[in-house]
Write a protein that holds these residues in place. Structure first.
Motif, PDB file in Angstrom:
ATOM      1  N   THR A 111       0.850  -1.136   0.039  1.00 47.06           N
ATOM      2  CA  THR A 111       0.356  -0.015   0.094  1.00 47.06           C
ATOM      3  C   THR A 111       0.963   1.289  -0.033  1.00 47.06           C
ATOM      4  OG1 THR A 111      -1.975  -1.001   1.015  1.00 47.06           O
ATOM      5  CG2 THR A 111      -1.814   1.451   1.309  1.00 47.06           C
ATOM      6  N   PRO A 112       1.765   1.387   0.760  1.00 42.70           N
ATOM      7  CA  PRO A 112       2.702   2.611   0.781  1.00 42.70           C
ATOM      8  C   PRO A 112       3.215   3.238  -0.725  1.00 42.70           C
ATOM      9  CG  PRO A 112       3.232   1.451   2.594  1.00 42.70           C
ATOM     10  CD  PRO A 112       2.462   0.521   1.953  1.00 42.70           C
ATOM     11  N   ALA A 113       3.763   2.082  -1.260  1.00 44.21           N
ATOM     12  CA  ALA A 113       4.233   2.276  -2.720  1.00 44.21           C
ATOM     13  C   ALA A 113       2.983   2.696  -3.559  1.00 44.21           C
ATOM     14  CB  ALA A 113       5.025   1.237  -3.309  1.00 44.21           C
ATOM     15  N   GLU A 114       1.779   2.132  -3.373  1.00 44.48           N
ATOM     16  CA  GLU A 114       0.531   2.356  -4.160  1.00 44.48           C
ATOM     17  C   GLU A 114       0.353   3.639  -4.111  1.00 44.48           C
ATOM     18  OE1 GLU A 114      -2.401   0.877  -6.661  1.00 44.48           O
ATOM     19  OE2 GLU A 114      -1.273  -0.647  -5.499  1.00 44.48           O
ATOM     20  N   VAL A 115       0.290   4.265  -2.678  1.00 44.01           N
ATOM     21  CA  VAL A 115      -0.121   5.545  -2.503  1.00 44.01           C
ATOM     22  C   VAL A 115       0.744   6.550  -3.386  1.00 44.01           C
ATOM     23  CG1 VAL A 115      -0.467   7.336  -0.676  1.00 44.01           C
ATOM     24  CG2 VAL A 115      -1.290   4.934  -0.396  1.00 44.01           C
TER      25      VAL A 115
ATOM     26  N   CYS B 128      -5.932   1.638   2.521  1.00 46.17           N
ATOM     27  CA  CYS B 128      -5.478   0.184   2.493  1.00 46.17           C
ATOM     28  C   CYS B 128      -6.656  -0.818   2.424  1.00 46.17           C
ATOM     29  CB  CYS B 128      -4.981   0.375   3.942  1.00 46.17           C
ATOM     30  SG  CYS B 128      -4.252  -1.604   4.457  1.00 46.17           S
ATOM     31  N   ILE B 129      -7.954  -0.310   3.001  1.00 42.08           N
ATOM     32  CA  ILE B 129      -8.850  -1.262   2.933  1.00 42.08           C
ATOM     33  C   ILE B 129      -9.396  -1.541   1.659  1.00 42.08           C
ATOM     34  CG2 ILE B 129     -11.372  -1.653   3.562  1.00 42.08           C
ATOM     35  CD1 ILE B 129      -9.141  -1.908   5.971  1.00 42.08           C
ATOM     36  N   PRO B 130      -9.648  -0.402   0.678  1.00 40.40           N
ATOM     37  CA  PRO B 130     -10.114  -0.559  -0.648  1.00 40.40           C
ATOM     38  C   PRO B 130      -8.977  -1.345  -1.703  1.00 40.40           C
ATOM     39  CG  PRO B 130     -10.015   1.830  -0.291  1.00 40.40           C
ATOM     40  CD  PRO B 130      -9.910   1.106   0.955  1.00 40.40           C
ATOM     41  N   THR B 131      -7.715  -0.858  -1.209  1.00 37.57           N
ATOM     42  CA  THR B 131      -6.720  -1.690  -1.662  1.00 37.57           C
ATOM     43  C   THR B 131      -6.531  -3.261  -1.562  1.00 37.57           C
ATOM     44  OG1 THR B 131      -5.297   0.147  -1.388  1.00 37.57           O
ATOM     45  CG2 THR B 131      -4.046  -1.576  -2.139  1.00 37.57           C
ATOM     46  N   MET B 132      -6.905  -3.594  -0.331  1.00 33.85           N
ATOM     47  CA  MET B 132      -6.919  -4.946  -0.026  1.00 33.85           C
ATOM     48  C   MET B 132      -8.147  -5.503  -0.610  1.00 33.85           C
ATOM     49  SD  MET B 132      -5.710  -4.727   3.991  1.00 33.85           S
ATOM     50  CE  MET B 132      -5.751  -6.434   4.248  1.00 33.85           C
ATOM     51  N   ALA B 133      -9.267  -4.927  -0.582  1.00 33.18           N
ATOM     52  CA  ALA B 133     -10.515  -5.300  -1.346  1.00 33.18           C
ATOM     53  C   ALA B 133     -10.145  -5.620  -2.709  1.00 33.18           C
ATOM     54  CB  ALA B 133     -11.484  -4.190  -1.019  1.00 33.18           C
ATOM     55  N   ARG B 134      -9.505  -4.678  -3.449  1.00 34.72           N
ATOM     56  CA  ARG B 134      -9.209  -4.809  -4.926  1.00 34.72           C
ATOM     57  C   ARG B 134      -8.338  -5.756  -5.195  1.00 34.72           C
ATOM     58  NH1 ARG B 134      -4.684  -3.933  -7.587  1.00 34.72           N
ATOM     59  NH2 ARG B 134      -4.716  -3.517  -9.864  1.00 34.72           N
ATOM     60  N   ALA B 135      -7.178  -6.175  -4.066  1.00 26.63           N
ATOM     61  CA  ALA B 135      -6.582  -7.208  -4.432  1.00 26.63           C
ATOM     62  C   ALA B 135      -6.925  -8.654  -4.041  1.00 26.63           C
ATOM     63  CB  ALA B 135      -5.513  -7.007  -3.254  1.00 26.63           C
ATOM     64  N   VAL B 136      -8.101  -8.527  -3.149  1.00 31.72           N
ATOM     65  CA  VAL B 136      -8.852  -9.660  -3.169  1.00 31.72           C
ATOM     66  C   VAL B 136      -9.446 -10.325  -4.293  1.00 31.72           C
ATOM     67  CG1 VAL B 136     -10.888 -10.865  -1.920  1.00 31.72           C
ATOM     68  CG2 VAL B 136      -9.307  -9.682  -0.368  1.00 31.72           C
ATOM     69  N   VAL B 137     -10.129  -9.310  -4.962  1.00 36.09           N
ATOM     70  CA  VAL B 137     -10.896  -9.315  -6.152  1.00 36.09           C
ATOM     71  C   VAL B 137     -10.031  -9.994  -7.129  1.00 36.09           C
ATOM     72  CG1 VAL B 137     -12.231  -8.387  -7.997  1.00 36.09           C
ATOM     73  CG2 VAL B 137     -12.860  -7.992  -5.694  1.00 36.09           C
ATOM     74  N   VAL B 138      -8.864  -8.970  -7.441  1.00 38.46           N
ATOM     75  CA  VAL B 138      -7.938  -9.133  -8.394  1.00 38.46           C
ATOM     76  C   VAL B 138      -7.281 -10.695  -8.423  1.00 38.46           C
ATOM     77  CG1 VAL B 138      -5.571  -8.634  -9.431  1.00 38.46           C
ATOM     78  CG2 VAL B 138      -7.338  -6.945  -9.119  1.00 38.46           C
ATOM     79  N   ASN B 139      -6.944 -11.018  -7.261  1.00 44.98           N
ATOM     80  CA  ASN B 139      -6.059 -12.390  -7.214  1.00 44.98           C
ATOM     81  C   ASN B 139      -7.114 -13.537  -7.025  1.00 44.98           C
ATOM     82  OD1 ASN B 139      -2.920 -11.998  -6.360  1.00 44.98           O
ATOM     83  ND2 ASN B 139      -4.072 -10.033  -5.262  1.00 44.98           N
ATOM     84  N   ALA B 140      -8.324 -13.259  -6.741  1.00 43.65           N
ATOM     85  CA  ALA B 140      -9.522 -14.278  -6.642  1.00 43.65           C
ATOM     86  C   ALA B 140      -9.563 -14.270  -8.126  1.00 43.65           C
ATOM     87  CB  ALA B 140     -10.573 -13.935  -5.987  1.00 43.65           C
TER      88      ALA B 140
ATOM     89  N   LYS C 129     -10.355   2.666  -5.100  1.00 45.04           N
ATOM     90  CA  LYS C 129      -8.996   2.836  -4.254  1.00 45.04           C
ATOM     91  C   LYS C 129      -8.221   4.093  -5.210  1.00 45.04           C
ATOM     92  CE  LYS C 129      -5.767   0.719  -6.705  1.00 45.04           C
ATOM     93  NZ  LYS C 129      -4.918   1.765  -6.862  1.00 45.04           N
ATOM     94  N   THR C 130      -8.261   4.281  -6.285  1.00 47.99           N
ATOM     95  CA  THR C 130      -7.460   5.317  -6.904  1.00 47.99           C
ATOM     96  C   THR C 130      -8.079   6.761  -6.445  1.00 47.99           C
ATOM     97  OG1 THR C 130      -7.243   3.763  -8.832  1.00 47.99           O
ATOM     98  CG2 THR C 130      -6.832   6.324  -9.122  1.00 47.99           C
ATOM     99  N   ARG C 131      -9.320   6.870  -6.308  1.00 44.29           N
ATOM    100  CA  ARG C 131      -9.754   8.073  -5.864  1.00 44.29           C
ATOM    101  C   ARG C 131      -9.433   8.435  -4.410  1.00 44.29           C
ATOM    102  NH1 ARG C 131     -14.516  10.177  -9.339  1.00 44.29           N
ATOM    103  NH2 ARG C 131     -13.795   9.416 -11.531  1.00 44.29           N
ATOM    104  N   ILE C 132      -9.558   7.316  -3.641  1.00 44.84           N
ATOM    105  CA  ILE C 132      -9.496   7.599  -2.107  1.00 44.84           C
ATOM    106  C   ILE C 132      -7.934   8.011  -1.822  1.00 44.84           C
ATOM    107  CG2 ILE C 132      -9.251   6.408   0.018  1.00 44.84           C
ATOM    108  CD1 ILE C 132     -11.891   5.042  -0.556  1.00 44.84           C
ATOM    109  N   GLN C 133      -7.063   7.179  -2.688  1.00 41.65           N
ATOM    110  CA  GLN C 133      -5.747   7.581  -2.477  1.00 41.65           C
ATOM    111  C   GLN C 133      -5.115   8.820  -2.927  1.00 41.65           C
ATOM    112  OE1 GLN C 133      -3.927   3.799  -3.991  1.00 41.65           O
ATOM    113  NE2 GLN C 133      -3.763   3.021  -2.116  1.00 41.65           N
ATOM    114  N   ASN C 134      -5.895   9.307  -3.942  1.00 42.06           N
ATOM    115  CA  ASN C 134      -5.448  10.701  -4.598  1.00 42.06           C
ATOM    116  C   ASN C 134      -6.361  11.708  -3.979  1.00 42.06           C
ATOM    117  OD1 ASN C 134      -3.635  12.092  -6.733  1.00 42.06           O
ATOM    118  ND2 ASN C 134      -6.187  12.748  -7.313  1.00 42.06           N
TER     119      ASN C 134
END
Length: 266
Positions: A90-94, A136-148, A196-201
């Motif tokens: 997440t830090p690198a993503e932000v 972090c939460i939407p990033t993890m939610a995205r990762a759950v969807v992406v990786n599943a 995720k993108t909107r929240i982090q920016n």
């Protein structure tokens, strides 16, 4: 493109080519590689973590005779691996989101990070360490969807292609399974990725953040920009994710073979 139209503004980019041309015109060739250092750090943290955990889980819960786990088990393993990788990355993503979005801000509001390490240090110093895990939460939610979607659909597509009798376990099979996986992943993950993108920016204006939570982002995007704006930027997203998925799995498969040949067989 995911930030275009934020805050009920008009769309800045009509198409992917229009976005590319606009960035080249206003920011030059370097503009399309803004945030490269953050992107590399993200891959070095997020991708290695998720693929490592997934491989370990796949071996741990596979059959004693080498048969793979069922599809739902693969999806659950992908979710677990993705969530863990997303937290680490997440830090690198932000930093990546902020660096790539900097060029669309007015000159006086630009953050002007020199590289990913400058971004991480300044965010921690100016906004607090917890800012590094903003979204972090939407990033993890995205990762759950992406990786599943990505890991499970790749394993399942590869198994289907091998069972068809027309493919061998080689690079062609890995390529075809990866392209199928990339398409499935893009369609499934884009709405969560926009959140995720909107929240982090987002910026804090007069002490109030632009969005309260992920649901607020979804509702505002649908209300002001239309339902299909949740898949805004589909073409460049797939153009990035498709080759990325192909190269990731081709390299992973080859490295696994070399590892088994050089270390496990010995």
């Amino acid at each position: 493109m995911q930030l275009s139209g934020a805050g009920a503004k008009g769309r800045e980019y009509r198409t992917s080519l229009h976005a590319l041309g606009s960035i080249l015109r206003h920011e030059g060739l370097r503009g399309i590689y803004t945030g490269l250092s953050a992107g590399l750090l993200r891959q070095a943290t997020y991708t290695t973590t998720r693929l490592g955990i997934y491989s370990v889980l796949l071996e741990r819960f596979g059959g004693a005779d080498g048969t793979p786990p069922p599809f739902l088990a693969k999806a659950a393993m992908g979710m677990t691996a993705g969530a863990a990788g997303a937290f680490v990355g997440t830090p690198a993503e932000v930093a990546l989101i902020r660096m790539t979005a900097d060029g669309r801000l007015p000159p006086g509001e630009r953050r002007g990070y020199h590289n990913v390490f400058d971004a991480l240090v300044r965010m921690a110093r100016e906004e607090g360490v917890l800012t590094l895990w903003r979204g972090c939460i939407p990033t993890m939610a995205r990762a759950v969807v992406v990786n599943a979607a990505q890991l499970a659909s790749y394993s399942q597509s590869k198994q289907f292609l091998l069972d068809s009798g027309h493919f061998r376990d080689d690079i062609l099979c890995h390529f075809c399974a990866s392209m199928i996986s990339g398409l499935v992943t893009t369609a499934a993950s884009m709405p969560v990725d926009i959140v995720k993108t909107r929240i982090q920016n987002m910026r804090t204006i007069d002490g109030k953040p632009e969005y309260r939570n992920g649901l607020d982002v979804l509702l505002k995007v649908v209300r002001y920009e239309g339902f299909f704006s949740l898949w805004k930027g589909f073409t460049p997203y797939y153009a990035r994710l498709g080759p990325h998925t192909v190269l990731t799995f081709i390299f992973l498969e080859q490295m696994n073979k070399w590892y088994q040949r050089l270390f496990l067989s010995a």
